[in-house]
Each structure stands twice: as C-alpha cells, then as structure tokens.
Design a protein around this motif. Structure first.
Motif, PDB file in Angstrom:
ATOM      1  N   GLY A 268       0.843  -1.141  -0.026  1.00 28.62           N
ATOM      2  CA  GLY A 268      -0.162   0.154   0.056  1.00 28.62           C
ATOM      3  C   GLY A 268       0.703   1.296   0.053  1.00 28.62           C
TER       4      GLY A 268
ATOM      5  N   ARG B  12      -6.395  -4.747  -3.984  1.00 26.85           N
ATOM      6  CA  ARG B  12      -5.930  -3.276  -3.722  1.00 26.85           C
ATOM      7  C   ARG B  12      -7.391  -2.217  -4.406  1.00 26.85           C
ATOM      8  NH1 ARG B  12      -0.350  -1.861  -6.480  1.00 26.85           N
ATOM      9  NH2 ARG B  12      -1.545  -2.535  -8.375  1.00 26.85           N
TER      10      ARG B  12
ATOM     11  N   ILE C 176      -5.960  -2.368   1.229  1.00 30.18           N
ATOM     12  CA  ILE C 176      -5.217  -3.778   0.670  1.00 30.18           C
ATOM     13  C   ILE C 176      -5.675  -4.964   1.529  1.00 30.18           C
ATOM     14  CG2 ILE C 176      -2.985  -5.240   0.421  1.00 30.18           C
ATOM     15  CD1 ILE C 176      -2.918  -2.685  -1.022  1.00 30.18           C
TER      16      ILE C 176
END
Length: 408
Positions: A315, A364, A340
């Motif tokens: 991330g 994501r 995430i």
C-alpha cells in the motif's frame, strides 16, 4: 539478547555485580538503570525494560547497589548518597568501555538517585523516573514503626517485602537531608516522569512535584493500572516502548552504515515474547515497530501480522509511486489512499495456468482525490502496477537463508 555478567568497583571499592544487556544488532546508545529501594537488578521490571530497550538498539547496564543482590558490601553501611556515588561509578565504568550513558532510568528510590546523579554525568542527555519519590525521605514510610529503635540504637533490623534489612540512623538522616528540587531545577537533560495513578507505595503526587520542579524539556506519561513494582509484563513492556520512543528525541543515536549491497540497511527482527509471537523490528537507528499475531491464533495483537506488514509495504509503495508520477506530470492530485486485503485464492480461479492449490491474492482499492480527468485517473491506475513492491510480489523473489553464530 546477549548479556554480559560483569563487576566493577563501587563507591567504596567493593565489587558491584551488574548485567550489561546488549543489542543483537547495531549499538545505538547506552542506558544506565537504577533499581528500587532494597530491590535488585534482576527484578522483573528491570529485566523486561532492559530486554525491550536492547531489542531497540539501546544497551542497558543494570547493577546491584552496594550490599544488595549479588554486590559485595554491607547494606547497613549504605545510604542515599552512596547509591548516587555507585551510579557515578557505573557511569565511569561504561565510559571506560566507550559506552558512556546517554540515558538514565531510575525506579522508585533509584529514580531519585538518577535525578541527583544526572548533573554529574556529562554524557547524559535524558533521564527517566518510574514511580519515584519527590523526597528520598519518603522511603522511611516503609519502616516508620522502626524509626524510634533505629534512632535509639543507631541501627535496627526491619522487614521489607518479607526480607530482613538493617537500616542505620545515618541512612535515615541522609535521606531526610536530601532535597531534589535544586537538582531538578538545574537539570539540563530532558526528563520523562512515569508514574501509576494507583501506586500505593509512592503516591502520584510525588510525580506532580517532580514534574513541576523541572524546567523544560520534560514529559509526563501515566502507567495507568501498573503497581509500584511494575510487576505485570505488559506494563513493563509499555514503559520500555515509551522510553525508547521518547528518548530518540534527545539521545544522539549512533549512525549505522548500511552494508555493501544493502542500500537501505538491515532490518532486524528479534523475538520479544518466546511464549507468544511478539517481535521487535528495528531498521537503523530511527525506525522501530512491532509484529504480532491476532489473539485468535495465540498472539497479543500488539502489532501488524506478517502479512499485514507485507500489505502495508504494498500500500505504501503504491501511494508513493502514484504521488511521484502525478508530481512529475504536474497533475492536480490532492490525496491518495490505498486499501489492501490479503487472502488465498484457488490457483485456477487466479488464472495461473491450471496450477493446483492456492496462491496469495492482494486486493487493492485505490482512492484518488483532486481535479483529475478520466484519462489521468486511468493512467495513475496503470502506474500503480509499476510500483516496485507490486512487481516484487508479481514476479517473485529469491530468499537466501543461512545460519549465523548468535554472537555475530
């Protein structure tokens, strides 16, 4: 955690027993720990705090004052002033090893002693007190019933915590004559006062008076429900974490040169709880965090799980990569956030060529703020896939493992 058992001469030349807890990785700084009245260097609070600080790169010397624990000498011949003198000898020993203490930590009467000693140790940049009395005379409350006999006979046995000690009138007179306000007023080092509101041995009003007598820089942190001896492991570990984080503002941590081929240096992971899963993670002198497992699988949930850390890396790298690209293009991107989620997916469902079993899948979700048009948003989504961590996870990496000497 490597620990050296050492001795050094105390204030009157008698040998004092000590333990020097050393980091397994780079040595960033040194702390000197002073234990509580009639305690020893090996009480649980001292051991736990020293262990956690060592895991964070700070070596800790903890020793038994004259006549206590494994140190030589007669306790009946000591007083508060001799404790301070022993502290100065400990600092002198460390200085002789090139490890002059930058941090002093004192528990209970040891806290009063480090306040008194701080101005006489040039290397000290920060001082921490744990449940310390404002006036050393406070310790006489522990044996108030014996004070008349001590005054009459010059020395008398008292029972403290189920153990017998001989207290002299010289000790009583020494602590009665000791006042810390002047030392606090003149202290140049930063001060962290830590105290438990429910401390039944040394009331929290002592912490208030210590804090008020000291000029800035100073800080106050409550130990919540801890007892005076900080006997619960969680309280001692919390104290160590706060001390390490706070001290970094004031203690000059030794720089660590990265080894060849590792431009970002070494990330060292050290087990913090052999009975659980808590891990100390140290990256250079400035970065420390915890890893753990959820309580549902036997952890204490005090840090991200290993996969949580991997997700965090993905991330963070995604957001940084998007930001760098938008900045270079001059696009009106005002904010980035990345969610995430990690789970396992059936390999066939993940279009992996008919492989059996499951593979790791990171989902994501990216949020972009600002006056971006559709083409810019689509391009930034493409750029997200080019972040280095994404590529590492997608293309795979090689992990080479070797066993090394624990002392190495």
């Amino acid at each position: 955690m490597p620990t050296e058992r050492i001795t050094f001469p105390g204030h009157d030349g008698t040998e004092l027993a000590a333990r020097l807890d050393l980091p397994e990785g780079p040595h960033l700084a040194t702390a000197l720990f002073a234990h509580c009245f009639t305690c020893s260097k090996d009480i649980p609070a001292a051991r736990r705090i020293a262990a956690r600080l060592a895991a964070m790169g700070i070596a800790v010397l903890r020793f038994d004052f004259t006549g206590l624990g494994h140190s030589a000498g007669e306790f009946a011949n000591t007083d508060f002033s001799s404790n301070v003198a022993d502290l100065l000898k400990a600092a002198e020993y460390l200085g002789g090893r090139g490890m002059a203490p930058a941090l002093l930590i004192g528990h209970s009467l040891g806290g009063a002693a480090v306040i008194r000693a701080a101005g006489r140790i040039d290397s000290v940049k920060a001082v921490v007190t744990l449940g310390a009395p404002h006036d050393p005379e406070h310790v006489t409350h522990n044996f108030a019933d014996a004070l008349p006999e001590i005054a009459e006979k010059g020395v008398a046995p008292v029972n403290l915590g189920g153990r017998a000690f001989c207290i002299s009138q010289a000790f009583v007179e020494d602590v009665r004559g000791e006042k810390l306000d002047a030392a606090l007023h003149d202290m140049k080092a930063a001060l962290l006062v830590m105290h438990a509101p429910r401390d039944a041995v040394v009331g929290i009003d002592n912490a208030t008076r210590i804090f008020q007598a000291k000029k800035h820089p100073k800080s106050f942190v409550t130990l919540d429900t801890a007892d005076h001896l900080i006997s619960r492991g969680a309280d001692a570990e919390y104290a160590a974490e706060v001390i390490a984080a706070w001290a970094r503002r004031y203690v000059d941590l030794a720089p660590v040169a990265p080894p060849a081929g590792a431009p970002e240096g070494i990330v060292r992971v050290t087990e913090a709880d052999p009975e659980g899963f808590l891990q100390d993670i140290q990256s250079g002198p400035d970065h420390h965090l915890l890893a753990d497992e959820p309580r549902s699988v036997g952890g204490t949930d005090r840090g991200l799980s290993p996969y949580g850390l991997v997700s965090a890396g993905l991330g963070a790298c995604t957001a940084m990569t998007i930001r760098m690209y938008a900045r270079r293009k001059g696009w009106p991107l005002t904010g980035v956030s990345v969610d995430i989620c990690h789970d396992k997916a059936h390999a066939q469902d993940a279009e992996s060529g008919g492989q059996q079993g499951k593979i790791d899948r990171f989902t994501r979700k990216i949020r972009l703020s600002g006056g971006l048009d559709d083409d810019q948003r689509a391009r930034l989504l493409e750029i997200a896939d080019k972040c280095p961590v994404h590529r590492t996870l997608s293309h795979g990496a090689r992990v080479d493992s070797t066993l090394v000497d624990p002392e190495g």
